[in-house]
Scaffold this motif. Structure first.
Motif, mmCIF file in Angstrom:
data_model
loop_
_atom_site.group_PDB
_atom_site.id
_atom_site.type_symbol
_atom_site.label_atom_id
_atom_site.label_comp_id
_atom_site.label_asym_id
_atom_site.label_seq_id
_atom_site.Cartn_x
_atom_site.Cartn_y
_atom_site.Cartn_z
ATOM 1 N N UNK A 76 16.226 16.756 -5.696
ATOM 2 C CA UNK A 76 15.229 16.394 -4.681
ATOM 3 C C UNK A 76 14.707 14.973 -4.908
ATOM 4 N N UNK A 77 14.465 14.627 -6.181
ATOM 5 C CA UNK A 77 13.970 13.288 -6.501
ATOM 6 C C UNK A 77 15.003 12.218 -6.158
ATOM 7 N N UNK A 78 16.283 12.514 -6.468
ATOM 8 C CA UNK A 78 17.336 11.557 -6.146
ATOM 9 C C UNK A 78 17.387 11.307 -4.639
ATOM 10 N N UNK A 79 17.312 12.398 -3.859
ATOM 11 C CA UNK A 79 17.338 12.257 -2.403
ATOM 12 C C UNK A 79 16.124 11.481 -1.908
ATOM 13 N N UNK A 80 14.966 11.778 -2.505
ATOM 14 C CA UNK A 80 13.748 11.090 -2.090
ATOM 15 C C UNK A 80 13.805 9.599 -2.427
ATOM 16 N N UNK A 81 14.300 9.254 -3.627
ATOM 17 C CA UNK A 81 14.419 7.853 -4.015
ATOM 18 C C UNK A 81 15.400 7.113 -3.116
ATOM 19 N N UNK A 124 14.532 3.007 3.327
ATOM 20 C CA UNK A 124 13.391 2.525 4.120
ATOM 21 C C UNK A 124 13.074 1.070 3.779
ATOM 22 N N UNK A 125 13.065 0.755 2.453
ATOM 23 C CA UNK A 125 12.799 -0.625 2.032
ATOM 24 C C UNK A 125 13.873 -1.585 2.539
ATOM 25 N N UNK A 126 15.136 -1.119 2.523
ATOM 26 C CA UNK A 126 16.231 -1.949 3.038
ATOM 27 C C UNK A 126 16.054 -2.233 4.524
ATOM 28 N N UNK A 127 15.670 -1.181 5.295
ATOM 29 C CA UNK A 127 15.444 -1.365 6.732
ATOM 30 C C UNK A 127 14.322 -2.361 7.000
ATOM 31 N N UNK A 130 0.830 -1.207 0.000
ATOM 32 C CA UNK A 130 0.000 0.000 0.000
ATOM 33 C C UNK A 130 0.859 1.250 0.000
ATOM 34 N N UNK A 131 1.932 1.216 0.802
ATOM 35 C CA UNK A 131 2.842 2.366 0.826
ATOM 36 C C UNK A 131 3.481 2.578 -0.549
ATOM 37 N N UNK A 132 3.849 1.447 -1.209
ATOM 38 C CA UNK A 132 4.459 1.559 -2.532
ATOM 39 C C UNK A 132 3.470 2.125 -3.546
ATOM 40 N N UNK A 133 2.188 1.684 -3.430
ATOM 41 C CA UNK A 133 1.165 2.211 -4.340
ATOM 42 C C UNK A 133 0.979 3.714 -4.143
ATOM 43 N N UNK A 134 1.006 4.140 -2.874
ATOM 44 C CA UNK A 134 0.893 5.574 -2.601
ATOM 45 C C UNK A 134 2.080 6.333 -3.193
ATOM 46 N N UNK A 135 3.276 5.744 -3.057
ATOM 47 C CA UNK A 135 4.468 6.381 -3.629
ATOM 48 C C UNK A 135 4.370 6.475 -5.153
ATOM 49 N N UNK A 136 3.835 5.394 -5.772
ATOM 50 C CA UNK A 136 3.668 5.407 -7.230
ATOM 51 C C UNK A 136 2.670 6.477 -7.666
ATOM 52 N N UNK A 137 1.573 6.595 -6.884
ATOM 53 C CA UNK A 137 0.563 7.608 -7.211
ATOM 54 C C UNK A 137 1.158 9.011 -7.090
ATOM 55 N N UNK A 138 1.956 9.182 -6.021
ATOM 56 C CA UNK A 138 2.612 10.490 -5.850
ATOM 57 C C UNK A 138 3.576 10.772 -6.999
ATOM 58 N N UNK A 139 4.282 9.712 -7.448
ATOM 59 C CA UNK A 139 5.228 9.888 -8.551
ATOM 60 C C UNK A 139 4.513 10.283 -9.849
ATOM 61 N N UNK A 140 3.343 9.625 -10.086
ATOM 62 C CA UNK A 140 2.556 9.971 -11.284
ATOM 63 C C UNK A 140 2.074 11.415 -11.206
ATOM 64 N N UNK A 141 1.632 11.774 -9.986
ATOM 65 C CA UNK A 141 1.155 13.146 -9.801
ATOM 66 C C UNK A 141 2.291 14.146 -10.020
ATOM 67 N N UNK A 142 3.467 13.760 -9.493
ATOM 68 C CA UNK A 142 4.619 14.649 -9.690
ATOM 69 C C UNK A 142 4.965 14.796 -11.178
ATOM 70 N N UNK A 143 4.906 13.672 -11.892
ATOM 71 C CA UNK A 143 5.227 13.730 -13.326
ATOM 72 C C UNK A 143 4.217 14.586 -14.094
ATOM 73 N N UNK A 144 2.929 14.417 -13.731
ATOM 74 C CA UNK A 144 1.892 15.231 -14.387
ATOM 75 C C UNK A 144 2.124 16.716 -14.119
ATOM 76 N N UNK A 145 2.421 16.996 -12.845
ATOM 77 C CA UNK A 145 2.685 18.388 -12.473
ATOM 78 C C UNK A 145 3.920 18.916 -13.198
ATOM 79 N N UNK A 146 4.939 18.037 -13.266
ATOM 80 C CA UNK A 146 6.160 18.445 -13.930
ATOM 81 C C UNK A 146 5.924 18.744 -15.425
#
Length: 662
Positions: free
Chosen positions: A475-480, A486-489, A427-443
């Motif tokens: 910013x995207x590099x830092x966020x990724x 987080x996934x590694x932890x 679910x967290x990954x899906x939210x991240x994907x949705x945010x990424x799509x939104x970011x791309x649309x905005x971009x």
């Protein structure tokens, strides 16, 4: 004489404490009796009867509780007052539960539940399921206990009762803890703790911290246990909860008992006892005295342990709690065994074991039967020792099977918990994907806007666009990178959980292997005793046979000589019979299952005589002992060994060691 004086002093203290406690309750009972006289309405009278039953039920006064429950039920039946019937059944069930009459408690609770469902009383319905869950938990029926608590939880959620929701999470965590499911237990304790912290129920926060501390004690994580227990102690001192303070002291003592810091544990138990005496809390006094006796027992101060156990037992007899009383009687029996007073030890241990058999407490049966078996052995009563050993063996096997079921349930629960965690990650990954799509649309929209600006402002707009684009990329590099970390932890945490599960499984398997080895050693000992008995029996018959033959040579009377010859024939027949061998073979196969089967599979030419010889060699008997047991000469025994070695195709390996490896 000194012991008698000490007993009298303890009895006087107990009687005075009961008198003081009774005086404090008189005012409430008197006020209810006054209310009963003033009540004109049948419904109000039923309510007062139920209140009196409630007071006496909490005191576990069975006669008075039953008396007022019957009054309430009779009047409620006459007036068709369902709520009054429901409450009467509920408090009668609470009495049965307090007296450990679980079957009666369940039957009475189902009557109350039927009425509650008729009345659609959600609150009482949830309370009944909560009490049922407690009964199932005490009986070890953990699956049913969880179902009852889950029903109570759903009803409390419908009522939007945050406090009740947290309480049920806490109860479910207790069940998971009894199952040995640490992740689920900790998760539910944390849920209860979070709700109570959010709703500012600080007293209950202290309860949750105490429970989490106990959970960490069972996990041998004493550092975390100390943190939570000290936080619980701080809260209880803040609210001056004397009983709660005594309880936490008891848990701190338990932690030190497990880590074998007996002197520290003794100090905590003594502090707990002092508070319970101050509060005149009979249950707490009995428990603390028992635990102090346990400390003395571990410190091998058996006389001091005996005094504390006797004081605890005197109180428990008043409280009429069968299981708790039997536990203390078992410890008194253990003390008598250590003091070599075997007759008294048998009296207490046998009485305790029978109570545990009636109530089905397997671990207690194992503990009491194990010591009782040793007492009988010390007395030389091997028949009773063997009978008790059978009880011990059956209970121990049941405990092992129960532990296997708990292990499977623990693994399944851990798997479900892991599935939930994986679902949350998805679910967290899906939210991240949705945010990424939104970011791309905005971009993309920003790029379009920037193109217009570039057209208007030429080089200035292009420069601004490049700077902004570079900033976003960083910013995207830092966020990724943060997401990857987080996934590694989370992966590391999952590996730790899997490692803990495997470690627990290894510990259980090692414990099972130890018990199996112990069982085989006991059976080997029993087989050796049978074989030695057979040797003595054979030697006695042979000596008798030689003496009779001497008498035949010396006697001159033909009748007597013929009679003695018949006796000789019967003795020879007795020496040739194999009934003792059948008993020996049955016991041997119990200790070493498939031993004969494996030999026959590998060496099909072996005769029954060869198999007997193999079994005796497995037990380590030498040629001289084999000759006595098999009723043959020493040379014949050596030849039998030589022929057997030839059949087994052995060149240098010792026969006995070869048999132990089969």
């Amino acid at each position: 004489m000194v012991r008698f004086h000490q007993f009298c002093l303890i009895l006087m203290i107990i009687c005075s404490s009961f008198w003081a406690n009774a005086q404090t309750r008189l005012s409430k009972i008197d006020s209810l009796n006054v209310a009963l006289e003033k009540s004109a309405s049948p419904h109000k009278k039923v309510a007062v009867y139920n209140q009196l039953a409630k007071v006496y039920a909490k005191q576990t006064d069975s006669s008075q509780t039953v008396f007022y429950v019957q009054k309430a039920l009779q009047l409620a039946e006459q007036n068709n007052y369902l709520k009054g019937k429901m409450n009467a059944h509920y408090w009668l069930a609470k009495l049965y539960k307090g007296l450990s009459y679980d079957s009666l408690a369940k039957a009475t609770l189902f009557k109350a539940l039927f009425t509650a469902e008729q009345l659609k009383d959600t609150n009482v319905n949830s309370n009944i399921h909560n009490v049922l869950g407690g009964i199932y938990k005490n009986q070890g029926h953990y699956t049913q206990a969880l179902k009852s608590y889950q029903k109570a939880l759903k009803l409390k959620e419908q009522l939007k009762d945050d406090f009740g929701v947290a309480a049920n999470y806490n109860n479910m965590a207790n069940v998971y803890s009894n199952q040995g499911n640490f992740p689920m237990s900790l998760d539910h304790y944390q849920k209860a703790l979070n709700i109570w912290e959010q709703t500012n129920h600080l007293k209950e926060v202290g309860v949750a911290c105490n429970n989490i501390g106990l959970l960490y004690i069972n996990q041998r994580d004493y550092t975390q246990a100390q943190v939570y227990l000290m936080r619980s102690l701080e809260i209880k001192k803040r609210f001056k909860q004397e009983k709660g303070i005594a309880n936490v002291y008891g848990n701190l003592a338990k932690m030190n008992m497990i880590s074998q810091n007996y002197n520290v544990a003794f100090q905590y138990y003594q502090q707990s006892l002092n508070i319970y005496r101050k509060l005149n809390n009979q249950y707490g006094m009995a428990r603390s005295l028992h635990n102090i006796g346990w400390c003395y027992y571990e410190l091998t101060k058996y006389k001091s342990a005996y005094q504390k156990f006797i004081a605890s037992l005197a109180i428990k007899h008043k409280l009429q709690n069968k299981i708790s009383t039997a536990s203390t009687e078992m410890m008194i029996g253990k003390v008598y065994y250590r003091l070599k007073e075997h007759t008294k030890a048998v009296k207490y241990l046998d009485k305790a074991m029978k109570v545990f058999q009636e109530t089905g407490y397997l671990d207690k049966i194992v503990a009491s039967a194990g010591t009782l078996k040793e007492v009988y052995k010390a007395q030389g009563d091997y028949q009773k020792a063997y009978q008790v050993f059978e009880i011990y063996h059956q209970a121990a096997d049941s405990v092992v099977n129960k532990e296997k079921i708990r292990k499977i349930a623990r693994i399944e629960s851990a798997f479900k918990f892991q599935q939930q965690q994986d679902s949350l990650k998805r679910q967290q990954q899906q939210k991240l994907n949705a945010l990424e799509i939104k970011r791309r649309t905005t971009r993309a929209w920003l790029y379009t806007l920037l193109l217009g600006v570039v057209g208007l402002l030429l080089g200035v707009g292009a420069l601004l666009s490049r700077q902004k684009h570079r900033y976003k990329q960083n910013a995207q590099v830092l966020e990724l990178k943060a997401i990857q970390q987080q996934l590694l932890n989370e992966q590391l945490q999952r590996k730790e959980i899997e490692g803990q599960i495997l470690k627990e499984q290894l510990q259980v398997d090692q414990e099972e292997q130890r018990k199996v080895r112990h069982h085989i050693e006991e059976k080997d000992h029993e087989l050796t005793k049978q074989a030695l008995y057979h040797i003595r029996h054979q030697q006695g018959l042979e000596l008798t046979l030689r003496e009779i033959r001497e008498l035949i040579k010396t006697t001159k009377e033909v009748v007597v000589s013929n009679r003695l010859k018949e006796v000789v024939k019967r003795i020879k027949k007795e020496l040739s019979q194999g009934e003792s061998w059948e008993n020996f073979t049955q016991t041997f196969e119990m200790a070493h299952p498939n031993f004969y089967k494996r030999l026959r599979q590998r060496f099909p030419d072996l005769t029954e005589y060869d198999l007997k010889l193999c079994a005796l060699l497995r037990l380590g008997f030498e040629s001289r002992e084999l000759a006595s047991i098999l009723n043959i000469t020493l040379d014949s025994a050596k030849k039998a060994r030589f022929r057997l070695r030839k059949k087994l195709q052995l060149s240098e390996q010792d026969l006995s060691s070869f048999m132990r490896d089969v």
